[in-house]
Each structure stands twice: as structure tokens, then as C-alpha cells.
Design a protein around this motif. Structure first.
Motif, PDB file in Angstrom:
ATOM      1  N   TYR A 263       0.825  -1.214   0.000  1.00 15.99           N
ATOM      2  CA  TYR A 263       0.000   0.000   0.000  1.00 15.99           C
ATOM      3  C   TYR A 263       0.858   1.264   0.000  1.00 15.99           C
ATOM      4  O   TYR A 263       0.701   2.161  -0.832  1.00 15.99           O
ATOM      5  CB  TYR A 263      -0.936  -0.005   1.214  1.00 15.99           C
ATOM      6  CG  TYR A 263      -1.564   1.347   1.511  1.00 15.99           C
ATOM      7  CD1 TYR A 263      -2.575   1.850   0.698  1.00 15.99           C
ATOM      8  CD2 TYR A 263      -1.121   2.118   2.581  1.00 15.99           C
ATOM      9  CE1 TYR A 263      -3.146   3.088   0.942  1.00 15.99           C
ATOM     10  CE2 TYR A 263      -1.683   3.362   2.841  1.00 15.99           C
ATOM     11  CZ  TYR A 263      -2.691   3.845   2.022  1.00 15.99           C
ATOM     12  OH  TYR A 263      -3.230   5.073   2.272  1.00 15.99           O
ATOM     13  N   TYR A 267       1.703   3.819  -3.214  1.00 11.48           N
ATOM     14  CA  TYR A 267       1.234   5.211  -3.140  1.00 11.48           C
ATOM     15  C   TYR A 267       2.378   6.176  -3.422  1.00 11.48           C
ATOM     16  O   TYR A 267       2.226   7.124  -4.211  1.00 11.48           O
ATOM     17  CB  TYR A 267       0.637   5.482  -1.761  1.00 11.48           C
ATOM     18  CG  TYR A 267       0.411   6.952  -1.480  1.00 11.48           C
ATOM     19  CD1 TYR A 267      -0.584   7.665  -2.138  1.00 11.48           C
ATOM     20  CD2 TYR A 267       1.232   7.634  -0.576  1.00 11.48           C
ATOM     21  CE1 TYR A 267      -0.776   9.022  -1.900  1.00 11.48           C
ATOM     22  CE2 TYR A 267       1.045   8.983  -0.334  1.00 11.48           C
ATOM     23  CZ  TYR A 267       0.044   9.673  -0.992  1.00 11.48           C
ATOM     24  OH  TYR A 267      -0.131  11.010  -0.762  1.00 11.48           O
ATOM     25  N   GLU A 271       1.489   7.825  -6.849  1.00 10.40           N
ATOM     26  CA  GLU A 271       0.558   8.925  -6.625  1.00 10.40           C
ATOM     27  C   GLU A 271       1.167  10.158  -5.955  1.00 10.40           C
ATOM     28  O   GLU A 271       0.639  11.269  -6.111  1.00 10.40           O
ATOM     29  CB  GLU A 271      -0.622   8.437  -5.764  1.00 10.40           C
ATOM     30  CG  GLU A 271      -1.407   7.294  -6.388  1.00 10.40           C
ATOM     31  CD  GLU A 271      -2.547   6.836  -5.499  1.00 10.40           C
ATOM     32  OE1 GLU A 271      -3.138   7.684  -4.813  1.00 10.40           O
ATOM     33  OE2 GLU A 271      -2.829   5.620  -5.462  1.00 10.40           O
TER      34      GLU A 271
END
Length: 543
Positions: A263, A267, A271
Motif C-alpha cells: 500500500y 502510493y 501517486e
């Protein structure tokens, strides 16, 4: 410095005598003798003991009030405001110990009118500190504590310093100030992303913007790491990433390699944008040795994949800070395209050609020599020791990568004659830890567990819990009972959750981060620790 007036000298000497004997036990005649005056002459400068006590008490009180007034309306963070306030207290205790002691201990001897005025000033001052703490908690800068408890803890600690501290002890005023701040300050700070650099197809490095008021908090040693946290599906997630910059680079940079189904790493790689804000814990870890300009050592670094991150920081620090030392890097990757920091490593090699050697070992690409192909195994490391690296010349070895590589490398160098305390390693996942966890879970199912009363100390508070010998770790049990303890990996490899056993016995499942001297001193990893006696007391404040 202007010459002291007779009145100032009398008050100064009075403060010393009041501190030593107490206000009530000191006479004006005794004070006159101390300053070399006749009693009658003394009254030409001071009317009474009461006047002296009033001047001392209100001088100290007004200094505190003046300082908090000067910082309340500044644009500094609440952390910096509180740090300034603590610094004033500590410096006053050091510079004016007698006056501070008298104000703290003898104010109750003031006249009734003056006593009420003094109490009003003190309560107003304490309220302003409480408001500062409350603002810090609201802003997420301080721990989520009861404000009254936080205020009491802080003021009690300052009083303790007045009673205990003497200049010349083995702790500096700056250390006192920093340690007091840790009673309140949140382990995490919000840092903005300053720069993102794509290092490989699945790895980025991130530079964090550290504001001036947090620079001291984020000073780091080569080889240390940062812990990040986020909330996903109402669950707090923490991940640790090593710092790849060295302390003299002037930046705080970490590298993050994307992991399948990871996770946090996904990210950050896919992102994260410049300007985004992350929750970051201050630097942790002891994957380093102190450098010194006079050292003349040979260092060996063995890394695989993203394991290069802390070792790069160590390499740069050694090469820049120890001009007589050499560094050998053995670095394993799948292929040339997956080599993280390839250009930076090449630049270092060209700059320090006589002192820095690099051996890239590729597992999925044919190399010029057989020794440079495949994975880094114990046998391959033994080949380097027998043919390239003289173990008698090696001072320190740093290993970072998969568990089997680390354990094989450690054994190879120890068997070659290197002392085990000179072999340092770091990893962020341990298959052994997972196996131990499963073994423990099966054990508790198959037996009636023995219970222990465990006391956890942190930030001058205590938490008591009942914990089974084969149940949760001390860390997990304390977290489930509401304790805000420091932790990161929960795998026994980062030492963020280190605490000291003050009473009783505990047993760790595994330990990949504590040094032998730390274990001998009573430190354990709370994420791996289980009670082994009826009563156990552990302290997270111990250093």
C-alpha cells in the motif's frame, strides 16, 4: 558588565542563604555578617527579610511571564514556542539557581497580600502554558494527552531539574531541553514533499522539506531510517524507509521501492506529488558506526536491491569524513536497469577511484565474470573474502538485503576471523519472525497460558496489563490497551520499539537490531518480547 549595587549584592547573598538554610531559619544579622556589614548598616539598603523575599519571588515570576508574552504571538510552531519556554526555564535554573530555588520553595512565606498576588501570577502563567499545549495537541504537534496531566508532568519535570541538576553533569542543557520536549512532542511530524526523483522503473527517491524549527529533531546519522504512517480502512499503517542522503548533503532524502500489493510503497511511487504532506517520525536506527577523520579502515558494504539505500548514506559519509579509509561495495540486482542510484554510485567511484571499489552482481543478466552473476550467497561472499577482500584489513561490514544473504554474509566474515560486533546488518522483513509468531499462536492454543502482570512506562506515566507468556507481544498488548508507543516494523529489525526491562524477565522471539551491549544493559525489542516472570516492568523512556 555594570558593577553590582550593594542592594543587589545583599539580595544575591540572601538567595544563597535562603536556599541553604531556608527563609525562616535565616536572620538579618546572619545576612549582614555574610555581606560584611553591620546590621544597622544593612537596613540602609533593605528594610526587611520580607522585602528580600518579595523581590526574589516576583523577579523570577515576572521573567517567566515576560518570556511567554514574547513568544505567544510569534508565527513559530507550537513545538518551537514550547521549546523556547523550556529553554528559558532550564537556563534560569542553571544561571540563577538560588533565586529559582527560593521562588519555588519559599513563596509561601510571603505576606498574605503578596502571596495571593504571586499565586495569581503563577496560575495565569500555568494557564498560558496549558493553552500552548492544547494548541499543540489540536494541531497534531503534541501527543493526545490530557492537558492538565501534560502540564503537571512538564512543570514537575522542571522542578525536578532544579532539585537535581548541577552544571558539569553528564548531560548538557541542550540534552535536558530535548529530553523534556519528548515528554509532549508527537513522534510524528507533518513534512511536505520537496522533490521526487525516479531512480528506476519501480523506485523513487523523495526529498522532504524540514522547516527550520524541526531541523534539530531531524538531524540524522548515516544509515538511519524514517518511519511514515497513514490510515487505511480505519487502521494505522507504518512503514520504514532508509535515508539515502548523508548528514552533510543538506537534505533529507529516502528511497522507496515499489512492492507488489504494498500500500505505502505503491502510493509513494504512483501517486505522491511535490507539495503533498506526510506524517514522518524522527530518524531512528543504529545501523552505523561513528566516523572520525583519523580512522584508517576498510569498510565492506553488501546490499541487494533497495538494501543499497542506507549503505549509500554510509558510503558517502565514510568517503567524505574519513580520507584514509576505503570502501568495498558488493551490490546485487536483477539487471543493470534495476540498479538503484547507478549514476550516483558511478560518480562516487570516479571521484574516489583509489578508495571506492564496486562489484555489481546481476542475477538475470550475463556478466563478464562468473563471480558477478547470480545471487549473493554465502559461497559467493566467501569467494570475495578468499580472493579479493583481505578479512584481516576489514574494520566494519554492513549488510542490507534478504535474510538469507545477511545471515550468510555474517557467518562468512565471522568464520574468516572478523569479530561479530563489527558485522552490522539491517532488514525490514524477517521470515523467522513470521515463523516464530505462528509457532507462538499454536502454543497458546495447545496449553493453558501462564499470566504475568506487566507495567509499561512511557512519558512519566504507567500502564498495567495482564499478559500471557504465550500471548501477544508486550508492544501489541500495550497498543491494544491504548498506549501510544513508538514502533515501526514489528519484525524485530528496526529497534524503534526498544525498551528497558527494569524488573522481571522477558524473552524475545528474535532480535536483528539490538547490539550485544544493549542486551546486556537490559534492553529488549517490545515487538518481540514476552513476559517470563510473574511481574515485569519495562521503560520506554530509558536511553
Amino acid at each position: 558588565m555594570p558593577k553590582q549595587s550593594k542592594r543587589e549584592l545583599i539580595i544575591q547573598e540572601a538567595a544563597l542563604i535562603f536556599k541553604q538554610k531556608g527563609y525562616s531559619a535565616t536572620s538579618m544579622r546572619e545576612l549582614a555578617e555574610k555581606v560584611g556589614m553591620e546590621a544597622a548598616s544593612l537596613y540602609n539598603h533593605i528594610r526587611s527579610k520580607d522585602e528580600i523575599l518579595e523581590e526574589i519571588c516576583f523577579k523570577v515570576a515576572n521573567q517567566y511571564v515576560s518570556h511567554i508574552s514574547s513568544i505567544e504571538d510569534t508565527k513559530e510552531s507550537n513545538v518551537q514556542k514550547l521549546r523556547d519556554l523550556i529553554q528559558l526555564h532550564v537556563r534560569m535554573i542553571i544561571d540563577e539557581p538560588n533565586e529559582v530555588s527560593v521562588a519555588n520553595n519559599d513563596w509561601k512565606n510571603l505576606s498574605d497580600t503578596k502571596k495571593e498576588l504571586y499565586k495569581t501570577i503563577r496560575k495565569g502563567y500555568e494557564k498560558r502554558i496549558a493553552n500552548l499545549i492544547k494548541a499543540g495537541i489540536t494541531a497534531g504537534e503534541f501527543k493526545e494527552l490530557n492537558v492538565s496531566v501534560a502540564l503537571f508532568t512538564l512543570l514537575s519535570s522542571l522542578r525536578w531539574i532544579e532539585l537535581w541538576y548541577k552544571p558539569g553533569r553528564d548531560i548538557t542543557p541542550e540534552q535536558l531541553e530535548n529530553d523534556l520536549m519528548t515528554l509532549l512532542i508527537n513522534g510524528f511530524h507533518k513534512l511536505a514533499v520537496k522533490q521526487i526523483k525516479r531512480e528506476t522503473a519501480d523506485c523513487v527517491s523523495v526529498v522532504l522539506d524540514v522547516p527550520a524549527e524541526l531541523e534539530s529533531e531531524f538531524k540524522f546519522k548515516h544509515g538511519q531510517h524514517l518511519t511514515f504512517k497513514d490510515i487505511k480502512d480505519n487502521e494505522e499503517i507504518r512503514r520504514s524507509y532508509s535515508i539515502c542522503s548523508c548528514p552533510t548533503d543538506g537534505e533529507l532524502r529516502v528511497a522507496v521501492k515499489k512492492i507488489t500489493d504494498g500500500y505505502f510503497s505503491s502510493y509513494i511511487n504512483d501517486e505522491l506529488k511535490v507539495g503533498d504532506v506526510l506524517d514522518v517520525m524522527t530518524p531512528q536506527g543504529n545501523f552505523y558506526t561513528e566516523v572520525h577523520v583519523d580512522n584508517k579502515k576498510t569498510y565492506v558494504g553488501i546490499a541487494a536491491g533497495s538494501g543499497i539505500t542506507p549503505i549509500l548514506s554510509i558510503i558517502k559519509t565514510v568517503l567524505t569524513q574519513e580520507p584514509e579509509s576505503q570502501f568495498v561495495l558488493i551490490y546485487g540486482n536483477k539487471n543493470k536497469g534495476s540498479i538503484i542510484f547507478k549514476e550516483e554510485i558511478e560518480a562516487l567511484k570516479n571521484k574516489y577511484m583509489q578508495r571506492f571499489s564496486v562489484y555489481n552482481i546481476l542475477s538475470r543478466e550475463t556478466a563478464d565474470a562468473e563471480i558477478l552473476s547470480g545471487r549473493i550467497t554465502k559461497e559467493k561472499i566467501e569467494y570475495f573474502i578468499q580472493n579479493i577482500i583481505d578479512p584481516k584489513q576489514v574494520g566494519e561490514v554492513f549488510l542490507c538485503g534478504p535474510e538469507d544473504m545477511i545471515l550468510g554474509g555474517r557467518d562468512a566474515f565471522v568464520e574468516a576471523g572478523l569479530e561479530i560486533q563489527n558485522v552490522h546488518f539491517e532488514l525490514f522483513f524477517s521470515a523467522s519472525a513470521e515463523a516464530k509468531k505462528a509457532e507462538r499462536q499454536n502454543a497458546v492454543k495447545e496449553s493453558d497460558d501462564t499470566m504475568s502482570k506487566v507495567t509499561v512506562k512511557l512519558d512519566a506515566t504507567s500502564l498495567q496489563i495482564d499478559l500471557g507468556y504465550h500471548g501477544d507481544t508486550i508492544l501489541d498488548a500495550a497498543l491494544q490497551n491504548g498506549a501510544d508507543l513508538p514502533y515501526a516494523c514489528k519484525g524485530g529489525v528496526c529497534a524503534t520499539c526498544k525498551c528497558k526491562v527494569l524488573e522481571g524477565e522477558v524473552e524475545m522471539d528474535i532480535n536483528y537490531s539490538l547490539e550485544p551491549d544493549e542486551i546486556a544493559a537490559g534492553f529488549v525489542l517490545s515487538c518481540q518480547a514476552h513476559p517470563r516472570s510473574a511481574n515485569v516492568v519495562v521503560d520506554f523512556d530509558a536511553k
